[in-house]
Design an enzyme around this catalytic site. Structure first.
Site, mmCIF file in Angstrom:
data_model
loop_
_atom_site.group_PDB
_atom_site.id
_atom_site.type_symbol
_atom_site.label_atom_id
_atom_site.label_comp_id
_atom_site.label_asym_id
_atom_site.label_seq_id
_atom_site.Cartn_x
_atom_site.Cartn_y
_atom_site.Cartn_z
ATOM 1 N N HIS A 34 0.820 -1.208 0.000
ATOM 2 C CA HIS A 34 0.000 0.000 0.000
ATOM 3 C C HIS A 34 0.859 1.265 0.000
ATOM 4 C CE1 HIS A 34 -3.663 2.314 0.677
ATOM 5 N NE2 HIS A 34 -3.044 2.964 1.639
ATOM 6 N N SER A 79 -7.554 5.419 -2.886
ATOM 7 C CA SER A 79 -8.516 4.333 -2.718
ATOM 8 C C SER A 79 -8.753 4.091 -1.235
ATOM 9 C CB SER A 79 -7.978 3.055 -3.365
ATOM 10 O OG SER A 79 -6.754 2.671 -2.755
ATOM 11 N N HIS A 80 -9.945 3.665 -0.908
ATOM 12 C CA HIS A 80 -10.267 3.194 0.443
ATOM 13 C C HIS A 80 -11.130 1.948 0.297
ATOM 14 C CE1 HIS A 80 -9.922 5.171 4.617
ATOM 15 N NE2 HIS A 80 -8.731 5.105 4.051
ATOM 16 N N ASN A 81 -10.538 0.935 -0.352
ATOM 17 C CA ASN A 81 -11.298 -0.242 -0.759
ATOM 18 C C ASN A 81 -11.574 -1.208 0.387
ATOM 19 O OD1 ASN A 81 -10.999 0.924 -3.286
ATOM 20 N ND2 ASN A 81 -9.274 -0.377 -3.856
ATOM 21 N N HIS A 82 -10.522 -1.706 1.003
ATOM 22 C CA HIS A 82 -10.717 -2.658 2.093
ATOM 23 C C HIS A 82 -11.527 -2.066 3.244
ATOM 24 C CE1 HIS A 82 -8.279 -5.225 -0.193
ATOM 25 N NE2 HIS A 82 -7.539 -5.774 0.747
ATOM 26 N N ASP A 102 -4.807 15.596 1.584
ATOM 27 C CA ASP A 102 -3.715 15.587 0.600
ATOM 28 C C ASP A 102 -3.671 16.900 -0.175
ATOM 29 O OD1 ASP A 102 -2.836 13.061 1.288
ATOM 30 O OD2 ASP A 102 -3.910 12.041 -0.329
ATOM 31 N N ASP A 474 -4.400 8.749 -11.620
ATOM 32 C CA ASP A 474 -5.027 7.441 -11.763
ATOM 33 C C ASP A 474 -5.034 6.682 -10.451
ATOM 34 O OD1 ASP A 474 -2.415 6.499 -11.391
ATOM 35 O OD2 ASP A 474 -2.095 6.131 -13.505
ATOM 36 N N ASN A 512 -2.482 6.537 -7.377
ATOM 37 C CA ASN A 512 -2.551 5.614 -6.254
ATOM 38 C C ASN A 512 -2.617 4.210 -6.828
ATOM 39 O OD1 ASN A 512 -4.879 4.028 -4.468
ATOM 40 N ND2 ASN A 512 -3.418 5.105 -3.183
ATOM 41 N N SER A 514 -3.721 0.238 -5.704
ATOM 42 C CA SER A 514 -4.371 -0.619 -4.714
ATOM 43 C C SER A 514 -4.388 -2.043 -5.254
ATOM 44 C CB SER A 514 -5.803 -0.143 -4.439
ATOM 45 O OG SER A 514 -6.458 -1.035 -3.555
#
Length: 704
Positions: A34, A79-82, A102, A474, A512, A514
């Protein structure tokens, strides 16, 4: 948390001793996929990130590009997927908070957000549960901090069932005098922590994001998910603005992945300096926290600043004014070492560059993707039209964006629901166009060409409103890279996106990655979310809604390949991916010219669902369309780099595109609110606007 044996051996060799508990945890998180991009960084050199408009490129919290010599735009994506699978509300909300900070760390004031979100099949109750929580989290956080969510995309695909994606981007305004970067400047300067108190939430978030989701992730991994406080974030936004305006900040970094340890070690490593951190000075929310917890907690709404000693008191006064926590936690040194002290002991003492940027890269095997065979279904046009137009992927997303305040800040000149968002930069008389999204159907079918199509489609969106693409960021989402077939798809996706952006002359200025988006349901499709910005003079743009009584032309030829399309997703079958335009840059530039012509009254790109959905979205109760297409597949092909133009001068459009792309006369717009499609050798399709609206209310009807 545990440091892998191979990494531990490297650390032991470098330190000439065993790492402390806090050091081992810090290395594990900063060297995680990550944070360190161990499987993807070798691929990222494929992206062109330079251009005369690029002020700050990849490597900082966000990128900065110039709109003109006096106005810059900061742009970032994450991303904040998990976390959004484990806790959809807080996972999505803190994703918004993180990307906004950011932007703050560059000295910019945030003015807009986009959200690109991906879920399992809409028919599944669990997918709708995740959708509901994610949208509410994004809406509540963005609305509370006063930053409008103006653009995005919502996609459904069976392979996201066990691992949804939440990709959020933000843009902000800044100029040369206000610009701040993350690299520490001078030994003796103080490091200060501003914002919320530190608690135990989010511990190990970086390492959690670097492994596959387990079946019990929703319960076992809950402590790794941060909890957001948008009202503190709003105070932080205004405090940051005051600090920047008063020139009190030398460098800044958001406390995101790996918390305080990640932010401060990266700041001094970027400046080729060191730091001494006093963990006892950190303002805490909970008692009894140990050194490792303080170093790595990912509690939200916190910023780290480098401040000159003579300015510390002024920064403290700003913090007090906004009722924000404030700690002087250490200072910048010239030793090159990152040192943390706690309760009289040195718990971390490592080379700053080694811990922040010393992770070894992975050399992984990759299996090249294969192209699918052609096996097309026999389908009635009317049944296919209704299935495609009513699909959750192509249906109206009004249920999503109506939960967002998309007009706060009074810059929104073009609202959600069109090809792009358009923001009015009134001080400079410019319009800022924003497009965001990806199509997993495309990249699952053809990772390389599908990713190229994503770039072309986003650029076409911007051109359809008369703007010229400026830059992009991206979010490269993939499955477990240790699986050769998954990594092969990821490699192809990266190369395709890089090649297309280079051909379009759109620098990719940040982003980013992921990975490990795998679950019991399997890997996600390779998903290259792209957030692209463009500029134009003024902030008027042709809508996608028809005006009526004019000619309708298709810029770009009819296509017969339907690989990756919603038509195949609904009706079954496989096909090759459509061919892409040979000169996408010239196409985009020419489309922008046509869109700005006063004889053009509506423009809409051809994308998800093909011409069927494009025309359905253009029809209103007052204006319809009467068109003809050569065959069934021409109605549903999603070949990118095409657009439908409503114009009073079709010959002029054809002449403008003469050396660039074919222009096909589709028919005309009408004043009766009916969509009529004459499909050669098939029964005609005819629907009025109210029937189309009813078809497109799939999400609205199920979620309300």
């Amino acid at each position: 948390m545990s440091l892998p044996d191979s990494d531990r051996d490297l650390v032991v060799d470098a330190l000439e001793r065993e790492p402390t508990t806090a050091e081992a945890a810090l290395f594990e998180n900063l060297w995680s996929e990550h944070c360190a991009y161990r499987s993807s960084r070798p691929l990222l050199s494929a992206f062109d990130s330079e251009g005369e408009q690029v002020v700050v490129g990849p490597g900082d919290d966000a990128a900065v590009v110039a709109v003109d010599e006096d106005t810059y735009v900061a742009i970032g994506i994450e991303s904040h997927n998990h976390p959004s699978y484990v806790d959809p509300y807080d996972g999505a909300a803190t994703g918004v908070g993180g990307i906004v900070r950011d932007i703050l760390s560059m000295g910019a004031y945030p003015i807009a957000l986009t959200d690109s979100i991906y879920f399992g099949e809409f028919e599944r109750e669990h997918s709708r549960y995740l959708l509901d929580g994610v949208v509410e989290g994004i809406g509540d956080y963005g609305n509370s901090i006063g930053v409008p969510t103006v653009r995005g995309s919502t996609q459904f695909h069976e392979k996201y069932e066990g691992n949804p994606l939440v990709n959020v981007s933000c843009v902000g305004l800044v100029d040369d005098e206000r610009l701040v970067t993350a690299d520490a400047k001078e030994p003796g300067n103080r490091l200060v922590l501003l914002g919320n108190a530190t608690g135990r939430d989010g511990l190990g978030g970086a390492s959690f994001a670097s492994e596959d989701l387990s079946e019990d992730a929703e319960t076992e991994d809950r402590p790794a998910v941060q909890v957001g406080d948008p009202y503190t974030e709003k105070l932080l936004i205004e405090a940051n603005e005051e600090l920047v305006e008063a020139d009190l900040v030398e460098a800044a970094r958001d406390l995101g992945a790996a918390g305080l340890g990640g932010a401060t070690s990266e700041m001094v490593a970027k400046g080729d300096l060191g730091a001494r951190i006093d963990l006892d000075a950190v303002h805490l929310r909970e008692t009894g926290m140990n050194a490792t917890e303080i170093v790595l907690a990912e509690s939200q709404e916190r910023m780290a600043y480098e401040v000159r000693p003579e300015n510390v008191e002024a920064v403290a006064d700003v913090a007090d004014h906004y009722d924000l926590g404030f700690s002087v936690i250490g200072e910048v040194t010239d030793t090159g070492r990152y040192v943390c002290e706690f309760e009289g002991d040195t718990v971390v003492d490592v080379p700053a560059i080694f811990v922040a940027d010393g992770a070894p890269m992975n050399d992984l095997p990759a299996v090249e993707p294969t192209e699918p065979e052609r096996s097309l279904p026999e389908a009635e046009v009317e049944a296919a039209f209704e299935a495609v137009v009513a699909s959750p992927n192509t249906a109206s997303k009004r249920w999503v964006y109506r939960q967002y305040d998309h007009e706060v800040g009074v810059r929104t000149a073009l609202r959600p629901g069109d090809d792009v968002a358009l923001l009015a930069l009134r001080d400079v008389g410019k319009g800022l166009a924003i497009s965001a999204g990806a199509n997993p159907g495309w990249t699952e079918t053809a990772p390389y060409d599908g990713a190229r199509a994503v770039a072309i489609e986003n650029a076409t969106n911007i051109a359809a409103k008369g703007a010229t693409p400026l830059a992009a960021v991206d979010c490269l989402n993939g499955g477990n890279p240790e699986k050769p077939d998954v990594y092969g798809d990821f490699v192809a996706m990266v190369d395709g996106l890089a090649d297309a952006c280079s051909t379009l002359d759109v620098p990719v200025v940040g982003g980013n990655v992921s990975l490990y988006n795998d679950s019991a349901a399997g890997p996600i499709p390779p998903t290259p979310t792209l957030s692209m910005i463009g500029v134009k003079d003024g902030y008027d743009a042709p809508p996608l809604s028809l005006d009526g009584g004019k000619s309708l032309v298709l810029v770009g030829e009819h296509a017969s390949a339907v690989g990756g399309s919603e038509y195949l997703a609904q009706m079954g079958g496989t096909d090759r991916f459509p061919s892409l335009p040979e000169n996408p840059r010239e196409f985009v530039e020419t489309l922008a010219t046509v869109a700005n012509d006063p004889t053009t009254t509506a423009v809409h790109d051809v994308s998800d669902g093909g011409l069927a959905v494009t025309l359905a979205e253009m029809v209103t109760a007052e204006a319809g369309a009467d068109v003809a297409v050569p065959d069934r597949l021409a109605l549903f092909s999603e070949a990118p780099g095409r657009a439908v133009v409503e114009t009073s001068e079709p010959r002029s459009v054809a002449e403008t595109f003469e050396e660039v792309a074919p222009v096909v006369v589709l028919g005309s717009s009408t004043n009766d609110g009916l969509l009529r499609v004459d499909v050669e050798d098939h029964p005609n399709v005819e629907y009025d606007a109210s029937e189309i609206v009813a078809l497109r209310e799939t999400i609205e009807a199920a979620m309300d």
